[in-house]
Design a protein around this motif. Structure first.
Motif, PDB file in Angstrom:
ATOM      1  N   SER A   1      -2.549  -4.781  -6.597  1.00 41.37           N
ATOM      2  CA  SER A   1      -2.543  -3.520  -7.351  1.00 41.37           C
ATOM      3  C   SER A   1      -2.286  -2.324  -6.440  1.00 41.37           C
ATOM      4  O   SER A   1      -1.610  -1.378  -6.824  1.00 41.37           O
ATOM      5  CB  SER A   1      -3.851  -3.348  -8.134  1.00 41.37           C
ATOM      6  OG  SER A   1      -4.962  -3.228  -7.262  1.00 41.37           O
ATOM      7  N   ARG A   2      -2.824  -2.366  -5.219  1.00 44.10           N
ATOM      8  CA  ARG A   2      -2.583  -1.258  -4.287  1.00 44.10           C
ATOM      9  C   ARG A   2      -1.119  -1.210  -3.864  1.00 44.10           C
ATOM     10  O   ARG A   2      -0.551  -0.130  -3.694  1.00 44.10           O
ATOM     11  CB  ARG A   2      -3.523  -1.366  -3.085  1.00 44.10           C
ATOM     12  CG  ARG A   2      -4.968  -1.004  -3.458  1.00 44.10           C
ATOM     13  CD  ARG A   2      -5.878  -0.886  -2.254  1.00 44.10           C
ATOM     14  NE  ARG A   2      -6.099  -2.124  -1.537  1.00 44.10           N
ATOM     15  CZ  ARG A   2      -7.001  -3.058  -1.867  1.00 44.10           C
ATOM     16  NH1 ARG A   2      -7.770  -2.880  -2.935  1.00 44.10           N
ATOM     17  NH2 ARG A   2      -7.151  -4.147  -1.147  1.00 44.10           N
ATOM     18  N   ALA A   3      -0.483  -2.373  -3.719  1.00 48.05           N
ATOM     19  CA  ALA A   3       0.943  -2.409  -3.360  1.00 48.05           C
ATOM     20  C   ALA A   3       1.784  -1.794  -4.479  1.00 48.05           C
ATOM     21  O   ALA A   3       2.726  -1.034  -4.210  1.00 48.05           O
ATOM     22  CB  ALA A   3       1.388  -3.841  -3.083  1.00 48.05           C
ATOM     23  N   VAL A   4       1.440  -2.085  -5.719  1.00 48.43           N
ATOM     24  CA  VAL A   4       2.159  -1.483  -6.853  1.00 48.43           C
ATOM     25  C   VAL A   4       1.957   0.025  -6.843  1.00 48.43           C
ATOM     26  O   VAL A   4       2.907   0.787  -7.022  1.00 48.43           O
ATOM     27  CB  VAL A   4       1.694  -2.101  -8.194  1.00 48.43           C
ATOM     28  CG1 VAL A   4       2.229  -1.306  -9.374  1.00 48.43           C
ATOM     29  CG2 VAL A   4       2.123  -3.559  -8.293  1.00 48.43           C
ATOM     30  N   TRP A   5       0.725   0.466  -6.643  1.00 47.13           N
ATOM     31  CA  TRP A   5       0.403   1.900  -6.616  1.00 47.13           C
ATOM     32  C   TRP A   5       1.251   2.617  -5.567  1.00 47.13           C
ATOM     33  O   TRP A   5       1.759   3.705  -5.803  1.00 47.13           O
ATOM     34  CB  TRP A   5      -1.085   2.092  -6.333  1.00 47.13           C
ATOM     35  CG  TRP A   5      -1.531   3.515  -6.351  1.00 47.13           C
ATOM     36  CD1 TRP A   5      -1.772   4.318  -5.274  1.00 47.13           C
ATOM     37  CD2 TRP A   5      -1.793   4.328  -7.496  1.00 47.13           C
ATOM     38  NE1 TRP A   5      -2.171   5.563  -5.679  1.00 47.13           N
ATOM     39  CE2 TRP A   5      -2.194   5.596  -7.042  1.00 47.13           C
ATOM     40  CE3 TRP A   5      -1.738   4.096  -8.864  1.00 47.13           C
ATOM     41  CZ2 TRP A   5      -2.535   6.632  -7.898  1.00 47.13           C
ATOM     42  CZ3 TRP A   5      -2.080   5.131  -9.726  1.00 47.13           C
ATOM     43  CH2 TRP A   5      -2.470   6.378  -9.242  1.00 47.13           C
TER      44      TRP A   5
ATOM     45  N   ASN B   1      -7.042  -4.478  -5.736  1.00 51.72           N
ATOM     46  CA  ASN B   1      -6.820  -5.547  -4.771  1.00 51.72           C
ATOM     47  C   ASN B   1      -5.480  -5.294  -4.088  1.00 51.72           C
ATOM     48  O   ASN B   1      -4.777  -4.336  -4.426  1.00 51.72           O
ATOM     49  CB  ASN B   1      -6.880  -6.918  -5.464  1.00 51.72           C
ATOM     50  CG  ASN B   1      -5.879  -7.036  -6.588  1.00 51.72           C
ATOM     51  OD1 ASN B   1      -4.729  -6.617  -6.477  1.00 51.72           O
ATOM     52  ND2 ASN B   1      -6.315  -7.608  -7.692  1.00 51.72           N
ATOM     53  N   PRO B   2      -5.107  -6.108  -3.114  1.00 52.16           N
ATOM     54  CA  PRO B   2      -3.845  -5.858  -2.409  1.00 52.16           C
ATOM     55  C   PRO B   2      -2.638  -5.765  -3.349  1.00 52.16           C
ATOM     56  O   PRO B   2      -1.752  -4.933  -3.144  1.00 52.16           O
ATOM     57  CB  PRO B   2      -3.723  -7.043  -1.451  1.00 52.16           C
ATOM     58  CG  PRO B   2      -5.140  -7.429  -1.175  1.00 52.16           C
ATOM     59  CD  PRO B   2      -5.854  -7.210  -2.490  1.00 52.16           C
TER      60      PRO B   2
ATOM     61  N   TYR C   1     -12.184  -5.108  -5.242  1.00 53.04           N
ATOM     62  CA  TYR C   1     -13.414  -4.441  -5.651  1.00 53.04           C
ATOM     63  C   TYR C   1     -13.214  -3.849  -7.040  1.00 53.04           C
ATOM     64  O   TYR C   1     -12.094  -3.690  -7.501  1.00 53.04           O
ATOM     65  CB  TYR C   1     -13.843  -3.367  -4.651  1.00 53.04           C
ATOM     66  CG  TYR C   1     -12.839  -2.261  -4.435  1.00 53.04           C
ATOM     67  CD1 TYR C   1     -12.864  -1.119  -5.243  1.00 53.04           C
ATOM     68  CD2 TYR C   1     -11.874  -2.347  -3.442  1.00 53.04           C
ATOM     69  CE1 TYR C   1     -11.945  -0.103  -5.048  1.00 53.04           C
ATOM     70  CE2 TYR C   1     -10.959  -1.325  -3.245  1.00 53.04           C
ATOM     71  CZ  TYR C   1     -10.996  -0.205  -4.058  1.00 53.04           C
ATOM     72  OH  TYR C   1     -10.095   0.805  -3.875  1.00 53.04           O
ATOM     73  N   VAL C   2     -14.319  -3.543  -7.699  1.00 52.04           N
ATOM     74  CA  VAL C   2     -14.263  -2.928  -9.027  1.00 52.04           C
ATOM     75  C   VAL C   2     -13.907  -1.461  -8.844  1.00 52.04           C
ATOM     76  O   VAL C   2     -14.600  -0.719  -8.155  1.00 52.04           O
ATOM     77  CB  VAL C   2     -15.599  -3.085  -9.778  1.00 52.04           C
ATOM     78  CG1 VAL C   2     -15.541  -2.381 -11.125  1.00 52.04           C
ATOM     79  CG2 VAL C   2     -15.938  -4.555  -9.968  1.00 52.04           C
ATOM     80  N   ALA C   3     -12.800  -1.051  -9.445  1.00 51.60           N
ATOM     81  CA  ALA C   3     -12.317   0.322  -9.321  1.00 51.60           C
ATOM     82  C   ALA C   3     -12.724   1.174 -10.522  1.00 51.60           C
ATOM     83  O   ALA C   3     -12.648   2.396 -10.470  1.00 51.60           O
ATOM     84  CB  ALA C   3     -10.802   0.337  -9.175  1.00 51.60           C
ATOM     85  N   GLY C   4     -13.141   0.535 -11.594  1.00 52.68           N
ATOM     86  CA  GLY C   4     -13.559   1.264 -12.784  1.00 52.68           C
ATOM     87  C   GLY C   4     -13.944   0.291 -13.875  1.00 52.68           C
ATOM     88  O   GLY C   4     -13.766  -0.929 -13.748  1.00 52.68           O
ATOM     89  N   PHE C   5     -14.495   0.834 -14.947  1.00 56.40           N
ATOM     90  CA  PHE C   5     -14.919  -0.026 -16.048  1.00 56.40           C
ATOM     91  C   PHE C   5     -14.950   0.742 -17.359  1.00 56.40           C
ATOM     92  O   PHE C   5     -15.029   1.976 -17.379  1.00 56.40           O
ATOM     93  CB  PHE C   5     -16.303  -0.628 -15.775  1.00 56.40           C
ATOM     94  CG  PHE C   5     -17.406   0.404 -15.762  1.00 56.40           C
ATOM     95  CD1 PHE C   5     -18.099   0.726 -16.919  1.00 56.40           C
ATOM     96  CD2 PHE C   5     -17.733   1.065 -14.588  1.00 56.40           C
ATOM     97  CE1 PHE C   5     -19.099   1.691 -16.906  1.00 56.40           C
ATOM     98  CE2 PHE C   5     -18.728   2.035 -14.563  1.00 56.40           C
ATOM     99  CZ  PHE C   5     -19.413   2.341 -15.729  1.00 56.40           C
ATOM    100  N   TYR C   6     -14.879  -0.012 -18.424  1.00 56.84           N
ATOM    101  CA  TYR C   6     -15.086   0.471 -19.783  1.00 56.84           C
ATOM    102  C   TYR C   6     -16.146  -0.422 -20.391  1.00 56.84           C
ATOM    103  O   TYR C   6     -15.994  -1.644 -20.391  1.00 56.84           O
ATOM    104  CB  TYR C   6     -13.815   0.343 -20.628  1.00 56.84           C
ATOM    105  CG  TYR C   6     -12.697   1.266 -20.241  1.00 56.84           C
ATOM    106  CD1 TYR C   6     -12.434   2.397 -21.006  1.00 56.84           C
ATOM    107  CD2 TYR C   6     -11.896   1.006 -19.144  1.00 56.84           C
ATOM    108  CE1 TYR C   6     -11.388   3.254 -20.657  1.00 56.84           C
ATOM    109  CE2 TYR C   6     -10.859   1.845 -18.789  1.00 56.84           C
ATOM    110  CZ  TYR C   6     -10.616   2.963 -19.547  1.00 56.84           C
ATOM    111  OH  TYR C   6      -9.584   3.808 -19.210  1.00 56.84           O
TER     112      TYR C   6
END
Length: 123
Positions: free
Chosen positions: A13-17, A10-11, A80-85
Protein backbone atom coordinates in the motif's frame (compact mmCIF):
# COMPACT_ATOMS: atom_id res chain seq x y z
CA UNK A 1 -24.01 -6.66 15.16
CA UNK A 2 -20.82 -4.63 15.21
CA UNK A 3 -17.99 -5.11 12.72
CA UNK A 4 -14.56 -3.55 12.57
CA UNK A 5 -13.31 -2.58 9.12
CA UNK A 6 -9.53 -2.42 9.40
CA UNK A 7 -7.39 -0.41 7.02
CA UNK A 8 -3.83 -1.76 6.93
CA UNK A 9 -0.65 -0.08 5.82
CA UNK A 10 2.06 -2.33 4.41
CA UNK A 11 4.84 -2.21 1.81
CA UNK A 12 2.35 -2.81 -1.03
CA UNK A 13 0.00 0.00 0.00
CA UNK A 14 2.87 2.40 0.72
CA UNK A 15 4.38 1.67 -2.72
CA UNK A 16 1.04 2.54 -4.36
CA UNK A 17 0.80 5.73 -2.27
CA UNK A 18 4.26 6.80 -3.44
CA UNK A 19 3.19 6.52 -7.10
CA UNK A 20 0.09 8.69 -6.62
CA UNK A 21 -0.06 12.30 -7.68
CA UNK A 22 -1.12 14.94 -5.17
CA UNK A 23 -4.56 15.02 -6.82
CA UNK A 24 -4.91 11.23 -6.56
CA UNK A 25 -3.98 11.41 -2.89
CA UNK A 26 -6.58 14.14 -2.33
CA UNK A 27 -9.21 12.02 -4.11
CA UNK A 28 -8.21 9.06 -1.94
CA UNK A 29 -8.85 11.18 1.17
CA UNK A 30 -12.14 12.46 -0.27
CA UNK A 31 -13.11 8.83 -0.89
CA UNK A 32 -12.70 8.13 2.82
CA UNK A 33 -14.75 11.22 3.65
CA UNK A 34 -17.53 9.96 1.34
CA UNK A 35 -17.44 6.53 3.01
CA UNK A 36 -17.70 8.16 6.43
CA UNK A 37 -20.58 10.38 5.31
CA UNK A 38 -22.44 7.48 3.66
CA UNK A 39 -22.07 5.28 6.73
CA UNK A 40 -23.23 8.11 9.01
CA UNK A 41 -26.22 8.79 6.75
CA UNK A 42 -27.22 5.11 6.84
CA UNK A 43 -26.99 5.11 10.65
CA UNK A 44 -24.45 2.28 10.56
CA UNK A 45 -21.32 4.24 11.54
CA UNK A 46 -20.32 3.96 15.18
CA UNK A 47 -16.90 5.63 14.84
CA UNK A 48 -14.10 6.02 12.31
CA UNK A 49 -10.53 7.13 12.91
CA UNK A 50 -7.16 7.18 11.19
CA UNK A 51 -4.10 6.13 13.15
CA UNK A 52 -0.49 7.32 12.92
CA UNK A 53 2.30 4.85 12.25
CA UNK A 54 3.80 2.60 14.91
CA UNK A 55 6.48 5.17 15.72
CA UNK A 56 3.78 7.08 17.66
CA UNK A 57 2.67 4.07 19.72
CA UNK A 58 3.51 2.84 23.18
CA UNK A 59 3.63 -0.84 24.13
CA UNK A 60 2.42 -1.44 27.68
CA UNK A 61 3.16 -4.37 29.97
CA UNK A 62 2.79 -4.87 33.70
CA UNK A 63 5.48 -6.85 35.52
CA UNK A 64 5.59 -7.27 39.28
CA UNK A 65 2.97 -4.54 39.64
CA UNK A 66 5.02 -2.06 37.62
CA UNK A 67 3.65 -0.53 34.43
CA UNK A 68 6.23 -0.43 31.69
CA UNK A 69 5.53 1.68 28.59
CA UNK A 70 8.10 1.47 25.80
CA UNK A 71 8.44 2.76 22.28
CA UNK A 72 9.51 -0.72 21.24
CA UNK A 73 11.40 -1.27 18.05
CA UNK A 74 9.21 -0.58 15.05
CA UNK A 75 11.75 -0.76 12.25
CA UNK A 76 10.84 -4.36 11.46
CA UNK A 77 7.09 -3.69 11.36
CA UNK A 78 5.93 -4.29 7.83
CA UNK A 79 2.19 -3.96 8.39
CA UNK A 80 0.15 -1.96 10.86
CA UNK A 81 -3.40 -0.72 11.33
CA UNK A 82 -3.62 2.70 9.68
CA UNK A 83 -7.28 3.33 10.47
CA UNK A 84 -10.62 1.74 11.19
CA UNK A 85 -14.36 2.03 10.84
CA UNK A 86 -16.57 0.54 13.53
CA UNK A 87 -19.95 -0.17 11.96
CA UNK A 88 -23.15 -1.68 13.24
CA UNK A 89 -25.12 -3.51 10.57
CA UNK A 90 -27.27 -6.59 10.11
CA UNK A 91 -24.67 -8.97 8.64
CA UNK A 92 -21.04 -9.49 7.79
CA UNK A 93 -22.05 -9.36 4.13
CA UNK A 94 -23.28 -5.80 4.66
CA UNK A 95 -20.00 -4.91 6.41
CA UNK A 96 -18.09 -6.44 3.47
CA UNK A 97 -20.15 -4.25 1.11
CA UNK A 98 -19.00 -1.21 3.10
CA UNK A 99 -15.37 -2.39 3.12
CA UNK A 100 -15.45 -2.77 -0.66
CA UNK A 101 -16.22 0.96 -0.94
CA UNK A 102 -13.07 1.94 0.96
CA UNK A 103 -10.48 3.56 -1.34
CA UNK A 104 -7.87 1.16 0.08
CA UNK A 105 -9.75 -1.87 -1.29
CA UNK A 106 -8.70 -0.79 -4.79
CA UNK A 107 -5.01 -1.25 -3.92
CA UNK A 108 -4.81 -3.49 -0.87
CA UNK A 109 -6.89 -5.82 1.25
CA UNK A 110 -9.32 -4.35 3.77
CA UNK A 111 -10.14 -6.58 6.75
CA UNK A 112 -13.62 -7.04 8.21
CA UNK A 113 -13.81 -8.59 11.64
CA UNK A 114 -16.86 -9.14 13.87
CA UNK A 115 -16.69 -7.54 17.30
CA UNK A 116 -17.26 -10.01 20.11
CA UNK A 117 -20.49 -9.40 21.97
CA UNK A 118 -19.53 -10.10 25.56
CA UNK A 119 -22.79 -8.82 27.06
CA UNK A 120 -24.11 -12.37 27.56
CA UNK A 121 -20.90 -13.72 29.09
CA UNK A 122 -21.22 -14.77 32.71
CA UNK A 123 -18.07 -13.29 34.14
Amino acid sequence: MKYLILIHSNPKSRAVWETMTDEQRMEFGRGHMRCTEDLAASGELVVSEGLPGPEASKWVTVRDGQTIATDRPFAEVKEYVAGFYLVECESIERAVDHAAKMPDAQYNEVEVRPVLDMSAWDL
